[in-house]
Write an enzyme that holds these catalytic residues in place. Structure first.
Site, PDB file in Angstrom:
ATOM      1  CG  PHE A   1      40.237  29.503  32.800  1.00 50.22           C
ATOM      2  CD1 PHE A   1      39.077  29.750  33.156  1.00 50.22           C
ATOM      3  CD2 PHE A   1      40.775  29.196  31.598  1.00 50.22           C
ATOM      4  CE1 PHE A   1      37.979  29.914  32.172  1.00 50.22           C
ATOM      5  CE2 PHE A   1      39.452  29.156  30.460  1.00 50.22           C
ATOM      6  CZ  PHE A   1      38.305  29.497  30.843  1.00 50.22           C
TER       7      PHE A   1
ATOM      8  CE  LYS B   1      36.049  33.135  31.513  1.00 49.79           C
ATOM      9  NZ  LYS B   1      36.264  34.635  31.222  1.00 49.79           N
TER      10      LYS B   1
ATOM     11  CB  THR C   1      35.991  41.483  39.939  1.00 50.53           C
ATOM     12  OG1 THR C   1      34.968  40.986  39.005  1.00 50.53           O
ATOM     13  CG2 THR C   1      35.363  42.417  40.851  1.00 50.53           C
TER      14      THR C   1
ATOM     15  CE  LYS D   1      41.755  34.233  36.355  1.00 52.89           C
ATOM     16  NZ  LYS D   1      41.075  35.099  35.122  1.00 52.89           N
TER      17      LYS D   1
ATOM     18  CG  PHE E   1      30.284  36.144  46.610  1.00 48.05           C
ATOM     19  CD1 PHE E   1      29.190  36.101  45.751  1.00 48.05           C
ATOM     20  CD2 PHE E   1      31.336  36.205  46.224  1.00 48.05           C
ATOM     21  CE1 PHE E   1      29.571  35.512  44.389  1.00 48.05           C
ATOM     22  CE2 PHE E   1      31.904  35.770  45.128  1.00 48.05           C
ATOM     23  CZ  PHE E   1      30.928  35.784  44.100  1.00 48.05           C
TER      24      PHE E   1
ATOM     25  NE  ARG F   1      42.872  36.645  29.561  1.00 49.88           N
ATOM     26  CZ  ARG F   1      42.277  35.619  29.485  1.00 49.88           C
ATOM     27  NH1 ARG F   1      42.243  34.622  28.652  1.00 49.88           N
ATOM     28  NH2 ARG F   1      41.362  35.394  30.726  1.00 49.88           N
TER      29      ARG F   1
ATOM     30  CD1 TRP G   1      31.390  42.092  42.007  1.00 47.45           C
ATOM     31  CD2 TRP G   1      29.866  42.699  43.537  1.00 47.45           C
ATOM     32  NE1 TRP G   1      30.340  42.173  41.419  1.00 47.45           N
ATOM     33  CE2 TRP G   1      29.276  42.468  42.327  1.00 47.45           C
ATOM     34  CE3 TRP G   1      29.242  43.361  44.747  1.00 47.45           C
ATOM     35  CZ2 TRP G   1      27.640  42.504  42.316  1.00 47.45           C
ATOM     36  CZ3 TRP G   1      27.779  43.459  44.625  1.00 47.45           C
ATOM     37  CH2 TRP G   1      27.096  42.956  43.416  1.00 47.45           C
TER      38      TRP G   1
ATOM     39  CB  ALA H   1      43.436  30.787  30.116  1.00 48.39           C
TER      40      ALA H   1
END
Length: 559
Positions: free
Chosen positions: A304, A108, A76, A74, A384, A97, A412, A276
């Site tokens: 999240f 995480k 990214t 998210k 991916f 954030r 990415w 979150a």
């Protein structure tokens, strides 16, 4: 196949510009930047005040499906989309954030994006950065110290030491501190009582900093914090302890947004970081509203999945700050959809179109939920290299069946060049004026009805259940004038239910409310559901075991 560089290797090789040059791109003069080194700076309160009359740009929310260990990307995607919008000629700022040290050293990982869609300096952002979290921790614990000190010196306010509700905080996952006994050791150390620690990102001070509009508002909100109750159950406020002034002084610099840059030298505000799943999960109102005065587009994220992050962004942040989002992006990965479809993590590399289709139920639920707020949405498939054409097509077909569009994004691997199509789609959604944003429930709805509204409409559960003591507490707060506050659900991020193992799109579940906490300064009620903890623990093998300094003095193992 070419060797894939790690996030930290890519970040270390970045060609960064002086932060004054980044500020100049969005009209911030050098004298209004307070530099922390060469590549990060705080934006002065004077400058923020000076742009309040500017017209607002368009606000884009990036949210996601329920997270899995497979990853969704998210942040990214937020960073990539900001770069993509700049690439197609729009003036865009990213607002995200700050990272908590707890998850960095836990499981995480960091919060700076990944691959070629990152914010830099990545190492600084994921560690001490500009000291904001340390300031928040210190201000919070100053108040804790003042409470026990007041009791020690005679307790003129009549605090019932059985009803002290203000806990201490630490920016680290440390389960041993969840419940403690303090003031042990005899007369000189005060009156023994039960207490405990939360993680800093669950602190009401963090929430206040992220919702306050300026220093004056910050100090008022700090004074409004309820720290304890007397024997007659009347509240004791932080201002009764004369704590609000000193706390505001500690937070003076932390209130100023941090300006950094993406790998493509585009501006990013990184400020605040409430969790979150146990707090409201959005960056600061000051950073977002300032960015809106300086750019055509502001791309921000909410933590999240959309059941937590987007709901709180819409119902708490937008409601409080008067924000009107123009569009939303819902991020999904084929891998995460396969996990939602029942595939184990070790089997995600194999093509499984049937599992993707099954897992799309989770994505579909989030699409429906975002649309309930009247905000137009598009799905971003975060690519991916293991994704197959058939799997990607299955996602696109499913989203099309819901009347929406899914766009494959390769930011990415390719930065802004890999996300141009999404950038154009976001512009068309935002420019169409299709957003009819409205929060999920009205201010004057009863507090427990607000909880039930979220449970039924967002989580698709049958009802929220709570002991009489919890319901009575909510009634007392309503009688005391707090009934118009929104509710902030503290719940597992892994499922629509309170069972983290129940993936997909479950229905018919109940949501047990374990505890409620009044955050009078922040302006919401925290509703703690199921087994979620406000002080997380570390996993059996924490990430910290792989973080070290190499022979050149460079950090390895951060991601």
């Amino acid at each position: 196949m070419a060797e894939v560089k790690s996030d930290i290797e890519i970040a270390r090789a970045a060609s960064k510009k002086q932060i004054q040059e980044i500020g100049a791109k969005i009209g911030i003069p050098t004298e209004h930047l307070l530099p922390y080194g060469h590549d990060k700076a705080k934006v002065s309160a004077e400058f923020i005040k000076s742009v309040k009359g500017n017209r607002d740009g368009k606000l884009i929310l990036v949210t996601a499906i329920n997270p899995t260990p497979a990853g969704e990307g998210k942040t990214t995607t937020t960073v990539g989309l900001g770069d993509g919008l700049n690439r197609i000629g729009k003036k865009a700022i990213v607002c995200i954030r700050e990272a908590s040290l707890g998850p960095n050293f836990g499981v995480k990982g960091g919060a700076a994006g990944g691959g070629y869609a990152q914010v830099v300096p990545m190492e600084d952002m994921n560690l001490h950065f500009t000291g904001d979290f340390h300031a928040i921790t210190t201000a919070h614990n100053l108040l804790s110290a003042l409470i026990d000190n007041h009791i020690y010196w005679g307790n003129d306010l009549g605090i019932d030491i059985r009803r002290v509700v203000w806990r201490r905080v630490l920016d680290m996952n440390d389960r041993a501190l969840r419940e403690i006994l303090c003031s042990l050791g005899g007369v000189a150390n005060g009156f023994p009582r039960e207490a405990g620690f939360d993680i800093t990102v669950a602190s009401e001070v963090m929430a206040i900093l992220c919702l306050a509009t300026d220093l004056k508002d910050l100090e008022k909100r700090l004074g409004d914090i309820i720290v304890a109750y007397r024997r007659d159950k009347t509240p004791v406020y932080a201002r009764d302890l004369k704590a609000d002034g000193a706390m505001a002084v500690l937070l003076k610099d932390a209130m100023q947004p941090n300006l950094v840059q993406t790998l493509e030298n585009n501006p990013a505000f990184v400020h605040g970081g409430p969790f979150a799943n146990i707090a409201h999960g959005c960056n600061s109102v000051v950073a977002t509203t300032t960015a809106l005065k300086l750019a055509d587009y502001v791309v921000t994220e909410a933590g999240f999945g959309a059941d937590l992050g987007a709901e709180k962004f819409f119902d708490i942040k937008c409601r409080k700050a008067g924000l009107k989002p123009a569009a939303a992006v819902i991020v999904a990965t084929v891998r995460a959809l396969k996990m939602n479809g029942g595939v184990k993590k070790e089997d995600l590399g194999a093509e499984n179109v049937a599992a993707v289709k099954k897992g799309c139920a989770n994505l579909g639920r989030h699409i429906e939920n975002v649309k309930q707020f009247g905000v137009p949405a598009v799905v971003a498939i975060n690519h991916f290299h293991s994704d197959t054409e058939a799997e990607i097509q299955a996602v696109k077909d499913f989203v099309a069946s819901m009347g929406e569009e899914a766009i494959l994004c390769k930011h990415w691997a390719h930065g802004s060049a890999g996300i141009e199509e999404l950038a154009h789609k976001v512009v068309s959604l935002a420019e169409s004026g299709g957003s009819q944003f409205a929060p999920l429930y009205p201010d004057d709805m009863k507090l427990f009805d607000k909880v039930n509204t979220i449970v039924k409409r967002i989580y698709r559960g049958d009802e929220a259940i709570a002991d009489k003591s919890v319901r009575d507490q909510l009634h007392q707060w309503e009688a005391a004038g707090y009934g118009r506050l929104p509710v902030c659900m503290a719940k597992t991020q892994y499922s629509f239910s309170t069972d983290p193992n129940l993936r997909g799109a479950p229905t018919g579940h109940t949501v047990p409310v374990r505890e409620v906490r009044l955050s009078a300064g922040a302006g919401f009620i925290v509703v703690i559901c199921g087994e979620v903890m406000t002080m997380p623990g570390l996993p059996k093998t924490p990430s910290s075991e792989k973080i070290f300094l190499n022979e050149m003095g460079q950090i390895e193992g951060l991601f």
